[in-house]
Design a protein around this motif. Structure first.
Motif, mmCIF file in Angstrom:
data_model
loop_
_atom_site.group_PDB
_atom_site.id
_atom_site.type_symbol
_atom_site.label_atom_id
_atom_site.label_comp_id
_atom_site.label_asym_id
_atom_site.label_seq_id
_atom_site.Cartn_x
_atom_site.Cartn_y
_atom_site.Cartn_z
ATOM 1 N N SER A 98 0.821 -1.205 0.000
ATOM 2 C CA SER A 98 0.000 0.000 0.000
ATOM 3 C C SER A 98 0.858 1.260 0.000
ATOM 4 C CB SER A 98 -0.887 -0.006 1.248
ATOM 5 O OG SER A 98 -1.691 1.143 1.271
ATOM 6 N N GLN A 139 -6.942 8.757 1.455
ATOM 7 C CA GLN A 139 -6.678 7.335 1.221
ATOM 8 C C GLN A 139 -7.956 6.554 1.414
ATOM 9 O OE1 GLN A 139 -3.404 7.269 4.389
ATOM 10 N NE2 GLN A 139 -4.224 5.216 4.603
ATOM 11 N N GLY A 140 -7.859 5.217 1.330
ATOM 12 C CA GLY A 140 -9.069 4.405 1.351
ATOM 13 C C GLY A 140 -9.893 4.551 2.615
ATOM 14 N N PHE A 172 -11.645 -5.618 5.612
ATOM 15 C CA PHE A 172 -10.268 -5.343 6.011
ATOM 16 C C PHE A 172 -10.297 -4.629 7.363
ATOM 17 C CE2 PHE A 172 -6.086 -3.204 5.842
ATOM 18 C CZ PHE A 172 -5.341 -4.360 5.881
ATOM 19 N N THR A 207 -9.338 -1.722 8.541
ATOM 20 C CA THR A 207 -9.809 -0.332 8.633
ATOM 21 C C THR A 207 -11.306 -0.237 8.363
ATOM 22 O OG1 THR A 207 -9.270 0.048 6.305
ATOM 23 C CG2 THR A 207 -7.598 0.662 7.931
ATOM 24 N N ARG A 224 -7.980 -3.460 -4.978
ATOM 25 C CA ARG A 224 -7.168 -4.282 -5.889
ATOM 26 C C ARG A 224 -8.041 -4.803 -7.028
ATOM 27 N NH1 ARG A 224 -5.763 -4.958 -0.572
ATOM 28 N NH2 ARG A 224 -3.608 -4.348 -0.056
ATOM 29 N N SER A 232 -8.705 2.633 -2.259
ATOM 30 C CA SER A 232 -7.406 3.125 -1.847
ATOM 31 C C SER A 232 -6.526 3.130 -3.085
ATOM 32 C CB SER A 232 -6.807 2.211 -0.774
ATOM 33 O OG SER A 232 -5.441 2.534 -0.601
ATOM 34 N N LYS A 273 -3.039 1.174 -3.725
ATOM 35 C CA LYS A 273 -2.843 -0.189 -4.238
ATOM 36 C C LYS A 273 -2.941 -0.111 -5.764
ATOM 37 C CE LYS A 273 -4.225 -0.959 0.179
ATOM 38 N NZ LYS A 273 -4.594 0.136 1.092
ATOM 39 N N ARG A 284 1.618 -12.117 6.292
ATOM 40 C CA ARG A 284 1.492 -11.703 4.900
ATOM 41 C C ARG A 284 2.805 -11.118 4.397
ATOM 42 N NH1 ARG A 284 -2.134 -6.626 3.172
ATOM 43 N NH2 ARG A 284 -0.305 -5.617 4.069
HETATM 44 N N1 F0G Z 1 -9.582 -1.969 2.083
HETATM 45 C C1 F0G Z 1 -8.654 -2.924 1.860
HETATM 46 C C2 F0G Z 1 -9.061 -4.236 1.286
HETATM 47 C C3 F0G Z 1 -7.320 -2.664 2.175
HETATM 48 O O1 F0G Z 1 -6.404 -3.598 1.934
HETATM 49 C C4 F0G Z 1 -6.972 -1.414 2.722
HETATM 50 C C5 F0G Z 1 -5.596 -1.110 3.095
HETATM 51 C C6 F0G Z 1 -7.957 -0.454 2.908
HETATM 52 C C7 F0G Z 1 -9.263 -0.782 2.577
HETATM 53 C C8 F0G Z 1 -7.665 0.910 3.458
HETATM 54 O O2 F0G Z 1 -6.981 1.710 2.551
HETATM 55 O O3 F0G Z 1 -4.755 2.114 3.610
HETATM 56 O O4 F0G Z 1 -5.607 3.606 1.806
HETATM 57 O O5 F0G Z 1 -6.624 3.671 4.058
HETATM 58 N N2 F0G Z 1 -4.724 -2.004 3.198
HETATM 59 C C9 F0G Z 1 -3.309 -1.806 3.483
HETATM 60 C C10 F0G Z 1 -2.675 -3.143 3.607
HETATM 61 C C11 F0G Z 1 -3.026 -0.890 4.602
HETATM 62 O O6 F0G Z 1 -1.513 -3.212 4.067
HETATM 63 O O7 F0G Z 1 -3.280 -4.147 3.228
HETATM 64 P P1 F0G Z 1 -5.931 2.839 3.041
#
Ligand code: F0G
Length: 456
Positions: free
Chosen positions: A53, A100-101, A125, A127, A218, A255, A258, A404
């Motif tokens: 990320s 960000q996401g 996820f 967050t 993704r 996000s 990615k 991971r």
């Molecule tokens: N949704 C998914 C599936 C994610 O993998 C992530 C972030 C987020 C939402 C949030 O996005 O970081 O831009 O605020 N995943 C990162 C990871 C942090 O390491 O998998 P973000």
């Protein structure tokens, strides 16, 4: 492609050195970090697979676009380019940039959720889950049963269980404000969701009149898996497949760190006018004016360009192959991983590898720490530390205990990956020596980021 070797579809003309450390250096660094690899200085890491990320390398075209950005506060040209690209890809009416996401998630959930409601997903996820729970709503995981078994083989292990979703909507539909699906399913191993499954979710959402949102981080990797694994999809471009994925939903959180191929940024995109208006109102309060949403004009340019590059076939072929390559090497050596290899990462099954460490002594932390101490590689626990704490303060084993190894986009070459494979195999060979950890301090939410540990 009838040639066996899949090469990186780029040349490198700007390089960044990595720092070699001794085991002694790393013992000191990890101790100072409270035995939590999140707290390390990145400089002390040799190969950093903590996350995919925001860690990717940008193209010359992205840098060039950044140089030509428009930094106007309101109505900048860069915003309109960004909006055009996102609309072309997703088809959604409203495109709301966020830093960000998780900012997109917070804005969506804070403006639509009420306490006691339920948001289903294949797997939330961390967050997403946290942003739902902070609204006192429930984040419910409904991935298909195969998605919970690391060794189970299924081409679309990220699929949501449509039967359980149907039951939820028929029994508790009044408490469900929206349905979400995460592509690819990060917490479940970077596993894809089929187009057929997304159509099934659409049908249920039509039947029960619920909006359907994608967590689209993704999306391009997911589209590639659909292209190569789903019947009848092989002849389509990844972009056409992605467009169909988005066309089935009513909105998405994204996000751009990615599959936006950018170092920062994200967006919320949706069709509903009233929801978009409340989202923009909150955006102005916490992120910024709706044509920049907390980003610089050059960030919007980098994302717009990145979204165009990420669906290119040579890129996706290389991307998915390089992850699979690591998975194959580990599998051949008998290291237990989530099968089949996912899109952005290989997930080591720490629970299986370290049966002597019970989940509440965090096998994922034990394995991640050993990989760093022995070889300078940083992965991340996705297990009981990340997912074991319930909102009521009780701890229970996470669904799986994984480490991971996420692969940054366009950053590492094949020899780096060979080194990682060799290192993991060696550490797995010394598995009997590994012991668990206990937590000495942790915050109330998202504890994995900052908790401190002590070896048992
Ligand atoms: N949704 C998914 C599936 C994610 O993998 C992530 C972030 C987020 C939402 C949030 O996005 O970081 O831009 O605020 N995943 C990162 C990871 C942090 O390491 O998998 P973000």
């Amino acid at each position: 492609m009838d040639f066996r070797t899949v090469i990186e579809p780029f040349r490198i003309r700007s390089v960044e050195s990595v720092k070699f450390t001794t085991r002694e250096d790393r013992v000191a660094a990890l101790r100072a970090a409270g035995f939590n690899v999140f707290r390390l200085h990145a400089e002390d890491v040799l190969i950093d697979l903590l996350t995919d990320s925001g860690t990717g390398a940008m193209s010359a075209q992205q840098w060039a676009a950044m140089m030509q950005s428009d930094e106007s506060y309101a109505g900048s040209r860069s915003f309109y380019r960004f909006e055009r690209v996102v609309r072309d890809l997703t088809g959604f009416t409203h495109v709301i940039p966020t830093h960000q996401g998780r900012a997109a998630e917070r804005i969506l959930f804070h403006t639509t959720l009420h306490p006691g409601q339920i948001v289903p997903n294949n797997n939330h996820f961390d967050t997403t889950r946290a942003n739902i729970e902070v609204e006192e709503a429930e984040a419910l995981d409904l991935v298909i049963p195969e998605g919970r078994v690391p060794r189970a083989l299924h081409p679309f292990k990220g699929n949501i269980d449509l039967e359980r979703l149907d039951h939820l909507l028929s029994d508790h539909g009044d408490r469900v404000p929206l349905v979400m699906v995460t592509v690819t399913n990060n917490s479940g191993g970077g596993q894809p969701v089929s187009l057929e499954n997304l159509h099934g979710v659409r049908d249920l959402c039509d039947k029960y009149e619920k909006p359907f949102f994608l967590d689209a981080c993704r999306f391009a990797e997911n589209a590639w898996f659909i292209k190569v694994r789903e019947d009848g999809q092989g002849g389509r471009t990844p972009k056409e497949i992605a467009q169909e994925m988005f066309s089935l939903a009513d909105g998405c959180t994204m996000s751009a760190k990615k599959d936006g191929l950018a170092n920062i940024g994200g967006f919320l995109a949706l069709n509903d006018n009233a929801w978009a208006e409340s989202a923009r109102n909150l955006l102005i309060l916490t992120e910024g004016f709706p044509t920049y949403g907390g980003l610089a004009g050059y960030d919007l340019e980098a994302i717009a360009q990145g979204l165009e590059e990420v669906v290119e076939e040579p890129y996706l072929r290389y991307r998915i192959r390089s992850t699979e390559y690591l998975g194959e090497k580990l599998t051949a050596a008998g290291v237990p991983i989530i099968q089949p290899p996912g899109g952005h990462a290989i997930y080591l099954d720490a629970r299986e590898l370290l049966p002597q460490v019970p989940p509440t002594q965090y096998p994922g932390i034990a394995l991640a720490n050993e990989l760093y101490l022995e070889k300078g590689i940083r992965g991340v626990e996705i297990g009981t530390v990340m997912f074991g704490m319930r909102p009521d303060g009780r701890e229970q084993p996470g669904p799986m205990d994984l480490v991971r190894l996420a692969i940054p986009r366009r950053v590492y070459a094949q020899s780096h990956i060979d080194y990682v494979a060799e290192a993991v195999i060696q550490v797995a060979g010394g598995r009997d020596r590994l012991r668990g950890y206990r937590i000495t301090s942790a915050p109330r939410v998202l504890r994995h980021f900052t908790a401190m540990f002590e070896a048992l």
